[in-house]
Write an enzyme that holds these catalytic residues in place. Structure first.
Site, PDB file in Angstrom:
ATOM      1  N   LYS A 115       4.704  -0.942 -15.843  1.00  0.00           N
ATOM      2  CA  LYS A 115       5.188  -2.310 -16.107  1.00  0.00           C
ATOM      3  C   LYS A 115       5.819  -2.439 -17.484  1.00  0.00           C
ATOM      4  CE  LYS A 115       2.551  -5.143 -12.965  1.00  0.00           C
ATOM      5  NZ  LYS A 115       1.724  -6.339 -12.786  1.00  0.00           N
ATOM      6  N   LYS A 207       6.031   2.467  -3.402  1.00  0.00           N
ATOM      7  CA  LYS A 207       5.137   1.438  -2.875  1.00  0.00           C
ATOM      8  C   LYS A 207       5.929   0.176  -2.510  1.00  0.00           C
ATOM      9  CE  LYS A 207       2.717  -0.821  -5.875  1.00  0.00           C
ATOM     10  NZ  LYS A 207       1.799  -1.295  -6.927  1.00  0.00           N
ATOM     11  N   LYS A 210       6.542  -6.457  -4.793  1.00  0.00           N
ATOM     12  CA  LYS A 210       7.245  -7.737  -4.916  1.00  0.00           C
ATOM     13  C   LYS A 210       8.371  -7.657  -5.928  1.00  0.00           C
ATOM     14  CE  LYS A 210       2.965  -9.361  -6.225  1.00  0.00           C
ATOM     15  NZ  LYS A 210       1.986 -10.412  -6.216  1.00  0.00           N
TER      16      LYS A 210
HETATM   17  P1  TYM Z   1      -1.546  -7.678  -6.929  1.00  0.00           P
HETATM   18  O1  TYM Z   1      -1.338  -9.147  -7.050  1.00  0.00           O
HETATM   19  O2  TYM Z   1      -0.488  -6.760  -7.433  1.00  0.00           O
HETATM   20  O3  TYM Z   1      -1.811  -7.284  -5.447  1.00  0.00           O
HETATM   21  C1  TYM Z   1      -2.769  -7.972  -4.656  1.00  0.00           C
HETATM   22  C2  TYM Z   1      -3.446  -7.007  -3.711  1.00  0.00           C
HETATM   23  O4  TYM Z   1      -2.496  -6.401  -2.846  1.00  0.00           O
HETATM   24  C3  TYM Z   1      -2.657  -4.993  -2.882  1.00  0.00           C
HETATM   25  N1  TYM Z   1      -1.335  -4.361  -2.710  1.00  0.00           N
HETATM   26  C4  TYM Z   1      -1.069  -3.425  -1.802  1.00  0.00           C
HETATM   27  N2  TYM Z   1      -1.851  -2.841  -0.863  1.00  0.00           N
HETATM   28  C5  TYM Z   1      -1.255  -1.915  -0.074  1.00  0.00           C
HETATM   29  N3  TYM Z   1       0.048  -1.570  -0.171  1.00  0.00           N
HETATM   30  C6  TYM Z   1       0.864  -2.120  -1.096  1.00  0.00           C
HETATM   31  N4  TYM Z   1       2.141  -1.786  -1.174  1.00  0.00           N
HETATM   32  C7  TYM Z   1       0.298  -3.106  -1.971  1.00  0.00           C
HETATM   33  N5  TYM Z   1       0.806  -3.846  -2.978  1.00  0.00           N
HETATM   34  C8  TYM Z   1      -0.216  -4.610  -3.430  1.00  0.00           C
HETATM   35  C9  TYM Z   1      -3.235  -4.698  -4.251  1.00  0.00           C
HETATM   36  O5  TYM Z   1      -3.900  -3.451  -4.269  1.00  0.00           O
HETATM   37  C10 TYM Z   1      -4.167  -5.860  -4.436  1.00  0.00           C
HETATM   38  O6  TYM Z   1      -5.412  -5.622  -3.811  1.00  0.00           O
HETATM   39  N6  TYM Z   1      -4.618  -6.566 -10.663  1.00  0.00           N
HETATM   40  C11 TYM Z   1      -4.587  -7.139  -9.336  1.00  0.00           C
HETATM   41  C12 TYM Z   1      -5.124  -8.550  -9.234  1.00  0.00           C
HETATM   42  C13 TYM Z   1      -6.503  -8.748  -9.789  1.00  0.00           C
HETATM   43  C14 TYM Z   1      -7.710  -8.346  -9.176  1.00  0.00           C
HETATM   44  C15 TYM Z   1      -8.751  -8.802 -10.054  1.00  0.00           C
HETATM   45  C16 TYM Z   1      -8.027  -7.666  -8.011  1.00  0.00           C
HETATM   46  C17 TYM Z   1      -6.811  -9.391 -10.949  1.00  0.00           C
HETATM   47  N7  TYM Z   1      -8.168  -9.428 -11.095  1.00  0.00           N
HETATM   48  C18 TYM Z   1     -10.078  -8.563  -9.762  1.00  0.00           C
HETATM   49  C19 TYM Z   1      -9.371  -7.430  -7.730  1.00  0.00           C
HETATM   50  C20 TYM Z   1     -10.392  -7.878  -8.602  1.00  0.00           C
HETATM   51  C21 TYM Z   1      -3.142  -7.166  -8.891  1.00  0.00           C
HETATM   52  O7  TYM Z   1      -2.242  -7.173  -9.680  1.00  0.00           O
HETATM   53  O8  TYM Z   1      -2.965  -7.284  -7.575  1.00  0.00           O
END
Ligand code: TYM
Length: 347
Positions: A115, A207, A210
């Site tokens: 990032k 991957k 978004k």
């Molecule tokens: P974020 O918002 O990027 O993504 C949310 C969830 O979607 C999953 N994900 C995917 N799974 C499979 N294939 C993909 N291409 C894919 N893209 C995204 C992510 O693994 C995630 O589960 N840091 C985290 C948010 C967060 C969080 C937390 C999660 C903040 N605090 C505490 C768990 C516990 C994030 O950026 O997810």
């Protein structure tokens, strides 16, 4: 270690373009876990401001993601649904964790490197300590299980390291305050299902994300039937027919991805998808996949639109969730302050 009652926590960033990877990698499992666990699901808006954001659109993105949570089947009666910035304990505990996590640990985080890009010096310090806030999200509730996609594994390991270091460094104080051997549980990542890493439809090595400039690389949760069909039709593949067993998907990342997506949408395994489609050409498989995706996603998109029209309902869900979340997080933070030797007025 002291046994901790099982509790689920997870979150997503309200950064727009919620896509099939988010749904299949995480959300689909969140919905299921409600049947067996106490669950807390958060819209992590403080994480969303670690990179440049537009204040004019963030509030809409928070409501849209909440609408998606509800439309996918999260039940605000059963689970706690709220946005992070309304529960101040997250940021407070994150500060404490800034003082526990080591620079060296954070320097290893691949997501920060991705990032921040080449211009690392210009990245916000919030982006660097992002995983500490994530650990605070989870540990403010002493959550034991965290359903996420594969890409969050490294962050979850860091959360475990933080919990472990807090427990070790302050073991004597933890015992003195009557908390037994450990104050925090070591949260378990739950990375399950046939689509834990959904890949871009344009590039089997990247991957689904978004932030990909090409909208054709992902299926958005709000795409209509035509867009879904067109994106799958255009999805990159190899010229071979599908194999009849998962072993035949090795070295075929695009085929593997589409079969995984089908399996996750159908609630089955890659094996059983290949039992049905083994030997089929993509000209047969892709329309079947589109049809299944439309069948599953169209009602979610429609429900999202219905809910989004009622901002006051969404805000009420988040307000109620924030109160319930604070009630759980407050004593956890107070206990952590006691353990650290901070002075607080007792009520
Ligand atoms: P974020 O918002 O990027 O993504 C949310 C969830 O979607 C999953 N994900 C995917 N799974 C499979 N294939 C993909 N291409 C894919 N893209 C995204 C992510 O693994 C995630 O589960 N840091 C985290 C948010 C967060 C969080 C937390 C999660 C903040 N605090 C505490 C768990 C516990 C994030 O950026 O997810």
């Amino acid at each position: 270690m002291t046994p901790f009652p099982e509790r689920v926590f997870s979150g997503m960033q309200p950064t727009g373009n919620l896509h099939l990877g988010n749904y299949l990698g995480a959300m689909i499992n969140w919905v299921k876990m409600q049947a067996t666990h106490e669950c807390i699901y958060c819209v992590v808006d403080l994480h969303a401001i670690t990179i440049k954001h537009d204040p004019a659109t963030l509030v809409g993105d928070i409501r849209e993601l909440t609408a998606a949570y509800l439309a996918c089947g999260l039940d605000p009666q059963k689970s706690i649904i709220f946005n992070q910035s309304q529960v101040s304990q997250h940021a407070e505990l994150a500060w404490i964790f800034n003082c526990i996590a080591r620079l060296g640990w954070l320097n290893r985080m691949t997501q920060f490197k991705e990032k921040a890009g080449k211009d690392r010096e210009k990245a916000s310090t919030g982006l660097f300590v992002y995983p500490n806030l994530m650990a605070a999200d989870i540990l403010a509730y002493k959550a034991t299980h965290v359903p996420v996609g594969e890409d969050q594994k490294q962050h979850l390991e860091l959360s475990r390291d933080i919990a472990q270091k807090f427990n070790n460094d302050f073991a004597a104080s933890i015992a003195d305050h009557g908390y037994g051997e450990a104050y925090f549980p070591l949260p378990e990542p739950m990375i399950t299902g046939p689509a834990t890493r959904v890949m871009s439809l344009r590039d089997g090595q990247a991957k689904m994300s978004k932030s990909d400039a090409s909208d054709n690389s992902r299926i958005n949760m709000t795409d209509d039937a035509d867009a879904i069909a067109q994106k799958f039709r255009k999805a990159r593949t190899d010229p071979e027919p599908l194999p009849s067993e998962p072993g035949g998907l090795e070295e075929r990342p695009e085929a593997d991805n589409l079969v995984g997506i089908y399996a996750a949408l159908a609630g089955t395994s890659k094996e059983s998808v290949l039992k049905e489609f083994g030997g089929a050409q993509f000209s047969v498989f892709k329309p079947a996949l589109s049809e299944l995706a439309v069948e599953k996603l169209a009602p979610i998109g429609a429900e999202m639109r219905r809910l989004q029209a009622d901002a006051s309902y969404i805000d009420a869900v988040l307000g109620d969730g924030a109160e319930r979340a604070s009630a759980l997080a407050r004593p956890v933070l107070d206990g952590a302050k006691d353990v650290l030797g901070l002075l607080r007025t007792r009520k």
